[in-house]
Design a protein around this motif. Structure first.
Motif, PDB file in Angstrom:
ATOM      1  N   SER A  60       2.628   5.899  -3.276  1.00 58.43           N
ATOM      2  CA  SER A  60       3.568   6.611  -3.670  1.00 58.43           C
ATOM      3  C   SER A  60       3.713   6.829  -5.004  1.00 58.43           C
ATOM      4  O   SER A  60       3.752   7.872  -6.069  1.00 58.43           O
ATOM      5  N   TYR A  61       3.555   5.608  -6.167  1.00 61.04           N
ATOM      6  CA  TYR A  61       3.316   5.704  -7.276  1.00 61.04           C
ATOM      7  C   TYR A  61       2.032   6.661  -7.864  1.00 61.04           C
ATOM      8  O   TYR A  61       2.279   7.233  -8.689  1.00 61.04           O
ATOM      9  N   ALA A  62       1.159   6.440  -7.011  1.00 60.79           N
ATOM     10  CA  ALA A  62      -0.059   7.137  -7.464  1.00 60.79           C
ATOM     11  C   ALA A  62       0.112   8.783  -7.274  1.00 60.79           C
ATOM     12  O   ALA A  62      -0.432   9.516  -7.810  1.00 60.79           O
ATOM     13  N   GLU A  70      12.635   7.138  -6.838  1.00 61.95           N
ATOM     14  CA  GLU A  70      12.257   7.805  -5.742  1.00 61.95           C
ATOM     15  C   GLU A  70      11.115   7.051  -4.661  1.00 61.95           C
ATOM     16  O   GLU A  70      11.305   7.835  -3.288  1.00 61.95           O
ATOM     17  N   THR A  71      10.534   6.159  -5.116  1.00 62.03           N
ATOM     18  CA  THR A  71       9.654   5.425  -4.032  1.00 62.03           C
ATOM     19  C   THR A  71      10.531   4.438  -3.280  1.00 62.03           C
ATOM     20  O   THR A  71      10.437   4.358  -2.184  1.00 62.03           O
ATOM     21  N   GLN A 121      12.837   6.827  -1.069  1.00 62.54           N
ATOM     22  CA  GLN A 121      12.206   7.785   0.006  1.00 62.54           C
ATOM     23  C   GLN A 121      11.256   7.150   0.734  1.00 62.54           C
ATOM     24  O   GLN A 121      10.893   7.482   2.093  1.00 62.54           O
ATOM     25  N   ILE A 122      10.597   6.020   0.602  1.00 56.68           N
ATOM     26  CA  ILE A 122       9.666   5.132   1.048  1.00 56.68           C
ATOM     27  C   ILE A 122      10.126   3.837   1.660  1.00 56.68           C
ATOM     28  O   ILE A 122      10.046   3.675   2.856  1.00 56.68           O
ATOM     29  N   VAL A 123      10.598   3.025   0.775  1.00 52.77           N
ATOM     30  CA  VAL A 123      11.003   1.820   0.895  1.00 52.77           C
ATOM     31  C   VAL A 123      12.009   1.549   2.011  1.00 52.77           C
ATOM     32  O   VAL A 123      12.046   1.038   2.882  1.00 52.77           O
ATOM     33  N   LEU A 124      13.170   2.066   1.432  1.00 56.23           N
ATOM     34  CA  LEU A 124      14.320   2.210   2.249  1.00 56.23           C
ATOM     35  C   LEU A 124      14.154   2.635   3.477  1.00 56.23           C
ATOM     36  O   LEU A 124      14.601   2.096   4.486  1.00 56.23           O
ATOM     37  N   THR A 129       0.692  -1.114   0.047  1.00 51.82           N
ATOM     38  CA  THR A 129      -0.028   0.007   0.006  1.00 51.82           C
ATOM     39  C   THR A 129       0.882   1.175   0.181  1.00 51.82           C
ATOM     40  O   THR A 129       0.566   2.139  -0.708  1.00 51.82           O
ATOM     41  N   LEU A 130       1.764   1.242   0.653  1.00 57.62           N
ATOM     42  CA  LEU A 130       2.656   2.415   0.716  1.00 57.62           C
ATOM     43  C   LEU A 130       3.391   2.771  -0.527  1.00 57.62           C
ATOM     44  O   LEU A 130       3.599   3.791  -0.919  1.00 57.62           O
TER      45      LEU A 130
END
Lengths: 545, 421
Positions: B305-307, B314-315, B318-321, B300-301
């Motif tokens: 982000s892709y949305a 970038e995902t 900035q999000i996963v890592l 979902t995260l």
């Protein structure tokens, strides 16, 4: 049909900005987008590059090992006449013709010498007509002070009974008596004693051969007798006339060549010192090299398949060194480890998954197992040394202590894998069992275990494969000592494949390095097979609950 | 009497005991059949009665064997193997009839048998505790002897930079008086060597491991992932002695030649070779752990982000890592722990001389190399040089355990809690 550019321009909320500012803003936006896309592509390239790098290393690594180990599959051998005649026992060199004498391996010379000689025992034999069968012809042998060497004073005269003498005289020896009885019973060759018996040198039994060569052990009493006879000069090594005839024979054979010859034929630069078998000695001379070339051209020296590598154990002579003992040792040790670690690991994981209450003891056990899995392997070796060898008194370098150390190392791996397998069985199956009135053990035995067995086997095989490649702890408990023969009992000293690799690597001779690389390839093949087996089991029993 | 091959003795005794057991089981089942036939109802299933009889037959002999082993260990009495082998056949045989006599319909055999099973399971589980205790005690005991030796102090060991145990041998051989003790056990050069090689290894393993984990979990489609993951796993399956051989025979000369081409002087036992190869060895470890951690980040995260129009990079960055960061740190700590405990690669590719330097092209040594060096060959247990191996082993044990504990703490405290939790 609007282009993307036109469409996004239409949708852009900033389009109400005045002309040039808006166009400029658009340009900046598109540039940013482009940069972001490029960054994204670069990043993806890095990620792919990482996987690619790992694979490239693997390729480089394997091909380098194959290139280094492949030459060891061949070994130079010389086709030559070998004189099996009595004089070779004094100087084995003369068994070979001059041109090849210094090219033949020391190991080959040794084994020819062993083949040419045989242990003989001197026994009194009654040759008159009363002795019908050879066995009854053999008389007890009495040994007196006169027979013993001068430094053995105070020797009690003993008589060796006929029965013991007969175990030391082999079938061939009895045949010799038979021939003698047929030929000329009345003509004595050696000293004739008062009872009409003659002292004959007879070929010894296989037991005596082993005793004289120092291979294997005789039972206590027989060993003492044989040793006594040897000291009294009643046992000797002599030329095997029975096999090679009264004047000896000349046979044509392929014999192992010296490592220098082998390495020269494999193309290593013989002029560069250190490249050859003896790094501190001068490499082979030009004359020798030319001689080798001539013999090679004549087909008298060839590189043939190195079957000694798989048939012989380790040796200090590189051309005769093989990994048979290491393979047997590995199979023995790892086999025992598997037999011990599987029940122990499975029982522990059954306890932890099915039975253990949630108390301090259980938590301690779980923390313990996780810590054990993370302890460096060398500390298991230290444990082996301090506890198993020093405290429990296990023999150093033995199969037993190697097995014990590897069991402790592999246990956490098997436990963790088994627990995962047990956990994968859904609880609904357990509850169904309980609902039918089964006890906890019945549910485990009849339902949970059979369903998790494939996962358990997969984990165990992977653990065993790890154990097979371990060296550091075995180094410390001594499994890297020079062990030419494979073990027969768990108390025998042994070596294992990775230890053999390490031991050969540490010898500076190039011929040993070659063999180390080939041994690595053999080990990798075995591990590959084991892991492949585990993957196969896992794939075949993929269950969907 | 002749010496009997112990393997043969064990096998024959085991075969006889097992045959006896099967016979007893069979007789028991006959008896339970008789009981059922006469109309009485058994309180457990018949197989439990079989095991009940076997328990009564074999447990006494087992207890006696263990007692004999314990007594022999304590050097109280030595029981010949032959007697024990005979006992394993004779005692069960003698106990068979009385045990059969105990089989009655009113007997709930399951209770006793399952209690015995529980005891066996618990005993198995306790083996692991005994192992840890064993390691701790053996290392601790000898380390105390080491640190108790006059030439050794804990502060010098931990902070001293002079590792020259050579004088200790002379001292213990009685010649110390003339030459002065001269032995110093300052282990800092060893620690430095360990950390240098570990550092180089991490420089290789972390980027390659994390990036390959990113590729395998975020980018690759089914087919590539199916090929890529096993390929990296193969690296994990290669024995360390093979890596060490490669490092010493191929990589080290390459580095020497490359350094010479750059005008630098490198030793054949430089630290770069084992460092690089150790890094490669750790890549699959880092990769699979990071892969697990990153896969645990909810989809979902990512989708959110892709949305918002983010690119994959970038995902991920900035999000996963950031979400997976505690896991990655924990994986890193575990990998460091593996690296400092690694032995074969450094024994074969690194040197033996303690050298405190920052130049990876020079030869240096590590803690594990000296543990091996001092425990193989001649071992005199009153010689502090031999005992130093245990002191080093204790240090290694403490460092590894601390790293593992830190790794577990990081994961537990900083684990990202998602809305779904």
């Amino acid at each position: 049909m609007a282009t993307r550019r036109q469409q996004s321009a239409r949708d852009d909320p900033r389009r109400d900005l005045a002309g040039a500012a808006w166009a400029h803003e658009r340009e900046a936006e598109l540039t940013r987008l482009r940069r972001r896309r490029r960054r994204d592509q670069r990043f993806r390239a890095y990620a792919v590059g990482a996987v690619f790098l790992a694979s490239a290393f693997l390729l480089f690594f394997l091909s380098d090992l194959v290139m280094k180990g492949w030459p060891a599959l061949q070994q130079a051998e010389i086709l030559t006449e070998v004189r099996f005649e009595p004089d070779i026992l004094d100087d084995i060199g003369v068994a070979f013709p001059e041109p090849v004498r210094d090219l033949v391996s020391r190991a080959a010379k040794r084994s020819i010498a062993q083949e040419a000689e045989i242990a003989e025992i001197r026994v009194p034999v009654q040759l008159d007509a009363a002795a019908k069968a050879p066995r009854t012809a053999v008389q007890p042998l009495s040994i007196t002070q006169a027979d013993m060497p001068p430094w053995e004073r105070d020797f009690e005269p003993t008589t060796i009974p006929r029965k013991q003498l007969l175990t030391l005289v082999g079938e061939r020896g009895l045949d010799q008596i038979r021939t003698r009885l047929i030929e000329s019973p009345a003509t004595p060759e050696g000293a004739t004693s008062a009872s009409g018996s003659v002292a004959m040198w007879l070929v010894g039994s296989p037991k005596l051969q082993r005793f004289m060569r120092g291979q294997g052990r005789l039972p206590e009493s027989l060993h003492e007798t044989a040793a006594l006879l040897e000291r009294a000069g009643q046992v000797r090594m002599g030329f095997d006339h029975a096999a090679f005839g009264p004047d000896g024979k000349t046979l044509r054979r392929w014999v192992l060549a010296d490592a220098d010859v082998d390495q020269y034929l494999k193309g290593y630069d013989y002029m560069r010192p250190g490249n050859y078998a003896k790094p501190d000695r001068a490499p082979i001379s030009r004359e020798t090299a030319e001689r080798i070339e001539r013999l090679h051209a004549a087909g008298r020296i060839e590189l043939r398949f190195n079957d000694e590598f798989f048939l012989r154990g380790d040796s200090k002579i590189p051309e005769a060194a093989g990994m048979r003992a290491a393979i047997i040792g590995s199979v023995y040790v790892v086999g025992l480890v598997f037999l011990v670690v599987l029940p122990l690991g499975v029982l522990t994981s059954i306890y932890l998954e099915e039975y253990a209450p949630d108390n301090l003891l259980t938590q301690t056990i779980e923390v313990n197992i996780n810590n054990l899995a993370a302890i460096p392997s060398i500390l298991f070796g230290v444990l082996g040394l301090a506890a198993f060898i020093n405290f429990f008194g296990m023999p150093r370098s033995s199969v037993m202590v190697g097995t014990a150390v590897l069991v402790l190392m592999t246990l956490p791996v098997v436990i963790i894998a088994s627990r995962a397998a047990l956990r994968a069985v859904p609880d609904s199956i357990r509850y169904a069992g309980y609902a039918m009135g089964a006890s906890r053990w019945q549910v485990v035995q009849h339902h949970v275990l059979p369903l998790s067995i494939s996962g358990i086997m997969t984990g165990s095989i992977i653990g065993i494969a790890q154990a097979m490649g371990e060296t550091a702890p075995l180094l410390i408990v001594g499994l890297v000592s020079f062990v030419p023969e494979g073990p027969t009992t768990p108390l025998d000293p042994t070596t294992v494949m990775p230890a053999q690799i390490f031991s050969w690597w540490s010898m500076s001779l190039r011929a040993f390095q070659e063999r180390a690389a080939l041994a690595i390839l053999v080990l990798l093949l075995v591990l590959f097979t084991l892991n492949g087996l585990a993957v196969l089991i896992r794939a075949r029993s993929e269950r969907k609950w | 009497m002749q010496d009997i091959n112990p393997t043969l003795l064990v096998l024959v005794t085991a075969a006889l005991a097992m045959a006896l057991g099967r016979l007893a089981y069979h007789f028991t089942l006959r008896r339970t059949d008789a009981i059922t036939a006469s109309g009485e109802e058994l309180r457990s299933t018949p197989d439990y009665y079989g095991w009940y009889v076997l328990v009564w037959m074999f447990v006494p002999v087992l207890v006696l064997s263990l007692a004999a082993a314990a007594l022999e260990l304590a050097d109280v009495v030595r029981v010949p193997g032959r007697w024990i082998a005979v006992a394993w056949v004779v005692l069960p045989l003698a106990l068979m009839l009385p045990a059969l006599g105990l089989v009655r319909a009113r007997l709930n055999a399951r209770v006793l048998v399952e209690r015995v099973i529980y005891a066996i399971l618990l005993a198995a589980a306790l083996v692991s505790i005994f192992t840890t205790v064993g390691i701790l005690l053996s290392v601790l005991f000898e380390s105390i002897r080491f640190f108790g030796h006059p030439a050794v102090t804990v502060t010098n060991f931990l902070f001293g930079t002079d590792w020259s145990p050579g004088g200790a041998f002379l001292a213990s051989a009685g010649r110390g008086a003339e030459q002065g003790t001269g032995a110093s056990f300052g282990a800092v050069p060893l620690f430095a060597g360990t950390f240098m090689i570990t550092g180089i290894a991490m420089l290789v393993a972390v980027p390659v491991g994390v990036l390959s984990a990113i590729y395998l979990s975020e980018y690759s489609a089914g087919a590539v992932r199916k090929l890529g993951k096993p390929l990296i796993e193969v690296l994990a399956g290669i024995p360390t002695v093979v890596y060490g051989f490669f490092a010493a025979i191929t990589v080290a000369p390459l580095i020497v030649r490359a350094a010479a081409a750059l005008g630098l002087d490198a030793s054949y036992q430089n630290a770069l070779a084992p460092g690089l190869i150790m890094g490669v060895m750790i890549i699959p470890f880092m990769s699979s752990l990071c892969d697990d951690v990153m896969s645990a980040v909810p989809q979902t995260l990512r989708r959110a982000s892709y949305a918002m129009g983010a690119t994959s990079r970038e995902t991920i960055m900035q999000i996963v890592l950031p979400a997976a960061f505690p896991g990655i740190v924990s994986a890193f700590l575990l990998a460091v722990s593996v690296a400092i405990g690694e032995t074969m690669i450094v024994v074969m590719a690194a040197g033996l001389t303690a050298n405190l330097t920052a130049n990876p092209l020079e030869t240096m040594t590590t803690v594990t190399v000296h543990i091996v060096d001092n425990l193989t060959g001649d071992q005199a247990y009153d010689n502090p040089q031999t005992l130093s191996a245990f002191g080093l082993g204790l240090t290694l044990l403490i460092m590894t355990l601390l790293l593992n504990v830190a790794s577990a703490i990081v994961i537990r405290r900083y684990r990202m809690r998602y809305a779904a939790d």
